[in-house]
Write an enzyme that holds these catalytic residues in place. Structure first.
Site, PDB file in Angstrom:
ATOM      1  N   ASP A 456       0.828  -1.209   0.000  1.00  0.00           N
ATOM      2  CA  ASP A 456       0.000   0.000   0.000  1.00  0.00           C
ATOM      3  C   ASP A 456       0.869   1.269   0.000  1.00  0.00           C
ATOM      4  O   ASP A 456       2.076   1.196   0.263  1.00  0.00           O
ATOM      5  CB  ASP A 456      -0.894  -0.040   1.249  1.00  0.00           C
ATOM      6  CG  ASP A 456      -2.253   0.594   1.030  1.00  0.00           C
ATOM      7  OD1 ASP A 456      -2.370   1.435   0.129  1.00  0.00           O
ATOM      8  OD2 ASP A 456      -3.194   0.262   1.781  1.00  0.00           O
ATOM      9  N   ASP A 513     -10.575   1.868  -3.977  1.00  0.00           N
ATOM     10  CA  ASP A 513     -11.121   1.565  -2.652  1.00  0.00           C
ATOM     11  C   ASP A 513     -12.638   1.523  -2.701  1.00  0.00           C
ATOM     12  O   ASP A 513     -13.277   1.206  -1.704  1.00  0.00           O
ATOM     13  CB  ASP A 513     -10.675   2.620  -1.633  1.00  0.00           C
ATOM     14  CG  ASP A 513      -9.388   2.222  -0.927  1.00  0.00           C
ATOM     15  OD1 ASP A 513      -8.908   1.099  -1.153  1.00  0.00           O
ATOM     16  OD2 ASP A 513      -8.857   3.036  -0.160  1.00  0.00           O
TER      17      ASP A 513
HETATM   18  C1  DGJ Z   1      -5.950   1.698   1.782  1.00  0.00           C
HETATM   19  C2  DGJ Z   1      -6.280   0.521   0.931  1.00  0.00           C
HETATM   20  O1  DGJ Z   1      -6.683   0.935  -0.331  1.00  0.00           O
HETATM   21  C3  DGJ Z   1      -7.328  -0.328   1.611  1.00  0.00           C
HETATM   22  O2  DGJ Z   1      -7.726  -1.378   0.793  1.00  0.00           O
HETATM   23  C4  DGJ Z   1      -6.750  -0.828   2.911  1.00  0.00           C
HETATM   24  O3  DGJ Z   1      -5.693  -1.703   2.652  1.00  0.00           O
HETATM   25  C5  DGJ Z   1      -6.295   0.342   3.750  1.00  0.00           C
HETATM   26  N1  DGJ Z   1      -5.426   1.228   3.035  1.00  0.00           N
HETATM   27  C6  DGJ Z   1      -5.582  -0.127   4.980  1.00  0.00           C
HETATM   28  O4  DGJ Z   1      -5.083   0.899   5.719  1.00  0.00           O
END
Ligand code: DGJ
Length: 709
Positions: A456, A513
């Site tokens: 991430d 997301d």
């Molecule tokens: C952002 C990501 O896009 C989510 O899927 C998740 O992993 C969160 N971060 C976790 O902090």
């Protein structure tokens, strides 16, 4: 010197030819000894016949000189030179280390013509500078790759270096580049061609949601399925700059390179990332298919290409930071029962990470949550027949962390900067920072049987910084070398780091997301201009979407996820028996078909009804297809308009069947045949007239399978 001295080269993929020509230099330095100038891309378009006379083609491309012009048109070369009075943006802006600007005037000093590859070396002996451009045609995918580098005998300051510059089409009225936002990635922006520049310059230091580095140039009248289109993609994760410029003389040029300000230090050598080029006479889809195939078959380094893409379960939207072993085991059991094949433990397992204010950088398992490490959880997951995946955010640090306490100086950028999600970026250009992160992450990966990492990156950089992007690539490459069986997913708050650069060292992207199927339907369609199913993660979200508040039926959520690399990301304990049954069934369909859909071309359909977002996934051998027709809104007119298919054999017959016809809602009272039985139609009929689907509620999906008879 006469035009006869002009040298020409060509590169071909099926359906596309690129011709480069180096002409004798006129007037400027080099003219006196008959030197050739920098090559120019004099032709980029439909495939030319084998015997095309390239010298005549180069001669045909010469523009006239008239009033108000210099005595020769400055060449629109692969690196247009300010030193030759080029009437637009130059391809190179460089200065001495002390800031004194340089005005290079290059001459061609070598050209190597290999098997589908071309390498040009151009030099400016007076300035001690050389420029190298490489081109490689990949006929199997339909893409031409190109990149450039400059080198000097001393450190220089680089302000701008474009990857080899291409001419823009002149029988074209508009261009499509890409904006976006968190939960709204891949938003096409159509702008008219006009005098001057359309520029995109990404200041975020990462690819980012708002600046996907791609450009489509539709010819006049082109659609998804027909007409001419050119397309480009710059494979770089540090943020790009794009210029699409129409010169006063009418010529058009396209430049791609690193974002302004990316190179912060003087150095003797700089290079661009790889620019991918595609051309098609079959509409935008022709370029999209070339990019999809190229990414899947040439760019992504699959650890085991034969391994089927596993159905993911990701626990983020089920438990967030609340990691309780018994609860996670229960969720894993339910996910496996629904058909999941890989369990991903997301954010919350390390340091004292109970929320997003703390612990980034402390990559040690939180013993409060996992007293015996991951062993008991992984054993349970393996016992269910699933593999285990783990979340990291390696480039980041919270002030509230052991790492920051010990190494406050590892933070990238000024102390006065604004934090993002309470976190800062670590300076990955420093070898000791990379080494530390490698040791920590390597230890975790080595301690349990992990087959996937979700990597991430949840904030922008303080400023564009190519050294940081290179540091990220170096760290990821080290970890991949140490754990060659592990797949990596590129995530950055969803789709904030999606490009062919990161995908040359990873295997999946977290597209967004947004697990809102309605939003996903649109995002997936537009991302398919570049991304194949194999890399595009798509999860079935909660009944009430956490990022939009929208409540969507499980059928719609499941089918939208089944369009790409499928997964689940809801709390399975919220599912009713009916919802679980639907999910099992759609997942079963996805697994039964993934052997061919993973290699299928995703073709965007031109829908007569703007409320319908439809695509056709066409098997590599043309023997079958599936159409997903998503109803994104209520239509203006009463009855569904026919949906025309594409790329079928007009003479062949196809059996088409609405596989989820049982989902027709009560108000659909009529009897379109597809509601009761399959139809057998020619490709010509399916493409020329199309299929009439039954009436449906908004936020639903029809799934039409086709088999060639
Ligand atoms: C952002 C990501 O896009 C989510 O899927 C998740 O992993 C969160 N971060 C976790 O902090």
């Amino acid at each position: 010197m006469s035009q006869d001295a002009t040298r020409c080269w060509r590169l071909d993929t099926p359906g596309q030819t690129l011709v480069l020509a180096a002409r004798p230099i006129a007037f400027a330095r080099g003219a006196e000894d008959g030197a050739l100038g920098m090559p120019e891309a004099i032709y980029w378009g439909p495939a030319l016949p084998e015997g095309e006379d390239l010298a005549d083609l180069a001669a045909a491309a010469v523009i006239d000189v008239t009033g108000g012009m210099l005595d020769a048109p400055p060449p629109l070369s692969i690196c247009p030179e300010a030193g030759r009075s080029f009437p637009g943006q130059p391809g190179l802006v460089v200065a001495e280390a002390d800031g004194a600007p340089l005005l290079p005037a290059f001459r061609l000093s070598a050209a190597e013509d290999g098997d589908g590859t071309l390498t040009f070396t151009c030099t400016d002996p007076a300035l001690g500078l050389s420029y190298v451009a490489r081109f490689a045609a990949v006929p199997a995918t339909g893409v031409i790759e190109t990149a450039a580098a400059i080198e000097a005998d001393r450190p220089l300051r680089l302000h701008w270096l474009a990857a080899p510059v291409l001419p823009g089409p002149q029988l074209a009225d508009e261009m499509i580049d890409f904006a976006g936002r968190w939960c709204g990635e891949f938003q096409p922006v159509r702008s008219p061609w006009s005098a001057g520049i359309r520029a995109r310059d990404n200041p975020t230091g990462r690819t980012d949601h708002s600046h996907f580095p791609g450009l489509f140039l539709p010819g006049r009248g082109a659609t998804n399925t027909g007409g001419e289109a050119h397309a480009l993609h710059y494979g770089w994760s540090g943020g790009h700059r794009m210029l699409a410029e129409e010169l006063p003389d009418g010529r058009r040029q396209i430049q791609f390179g690193h974002a302004a300000g990316s190179e912060r230090e003087a150095a003797p050598r700089f290079e661009t990332a790889t620019l991918c080029l595609a051309f098609s006479t079959q509409g935008l889809n022709g370029c999209a298919v070339a990019f999809q195939r190229h990414l899947r078959d040439r760019v992504v380094p699959w650890p085991d290409p034969a391994r089927p893409r596993p159905v993911h379960y990701n626990c983020w939207e089920a438990v967030y930071f609340r990691h309780d072993l018994a609860e996670l085991k229960d969720i894993a059991s339910r996910a496996a029962d629904l058909g999941a094949e890989r369990f991903v433990l997301d954010d919350g397992w390390f340091g004292r990470r109970d929320d997003d204010t703390t612990s980034l950088g402390d990559w040690d398992i939180d013993r409060r949550k996992f007293p015996d490490g991951f062993g008991p959880l992984v054993e349970h997951i393996h016992g269910l027949g699933m593999t285990f995946g783990l979340w990291f955010e390696p480039e980041m640090v919270n002030e509230a962390s052991e790492l920051f306490r010990h190494h406050p100086d590892w933070r990238l950028g000024p102390v006065s900067q604004i934090p993002g999600r309470q976190q800062y970026v670590l300076d990955l250009s420093r070898a000791e920072v990379r080494e530390h992160l490698f040791q920590k992450i390597d230890a975790v990966l080595g301690s349990c049987d992990v087959d996937y990492v979700k990597w991430d990156h949840n904030r922008v950089l303080p400023a564009p910084d190519a050294a940081q992007a290179r540091g990220f690539y170096a760290l990821l490459d080290l970890l991949r070398a140490a754990h060659p069986g592990v797949e990596f997913e590129s995530c950055a708050s969803g789709g904030g780091r999606i490009d062919f650069g990161v995908l040359s060292r990873s295997h999946r992207v977290w597209l967004s997301d947004s697990n809102d199927a309605l939003e996903r339907l649109r995002i997936q369609r537009d991302a398919a201009l570049f991304l194949p199913m194999a890399v595009t993660g798509s999860h079935v979200g909660p009944r009430t979407c956490h990022t939009s508040g929208r409540v969507l039926d499980i059928r719609f959520r499941a089918w939208v996820a089944a369009q790409r690399h499928m997964g689940f990301e809801m709390d399975p304990r919220e599912l009713t028996a009916d919802e679980a049954a639907v999910l099992r069934e759609v997942t079963g369909w996805w697994k039964a078909n993934r052997d061919w859909t993973v290699r299928a071309d995703i073709l965007r359909l031109d829908s007569a009804d703007p409320a319908i977002i439809a695509e056709q996934q066409m098997a590599e051998d043309g023997s079958r297809f599936v159409v997903f027709a998503g109803r994104a809104a209520t239509s203006v007119q009463i009855s569904p308009r026919p949906l025309r298919l594409t790329r079928l054999d007009p003479a062949a017959r196809y059996r088409v069947e609405l596989i989820n016809r049982g989902d027709a809602p009560g108000p659909s009272r009529g009897s379109p045949t597809l509601k009761s039985r399959p139809l057998s139609l020619s490709g010509a009929a399916l493409m020329g007239r199309g299929v009439t689907l039954p009436w449906a509620f908004p936020e639903t999906m029809w799934v039409l399978e086709g088999v060639r008879l």
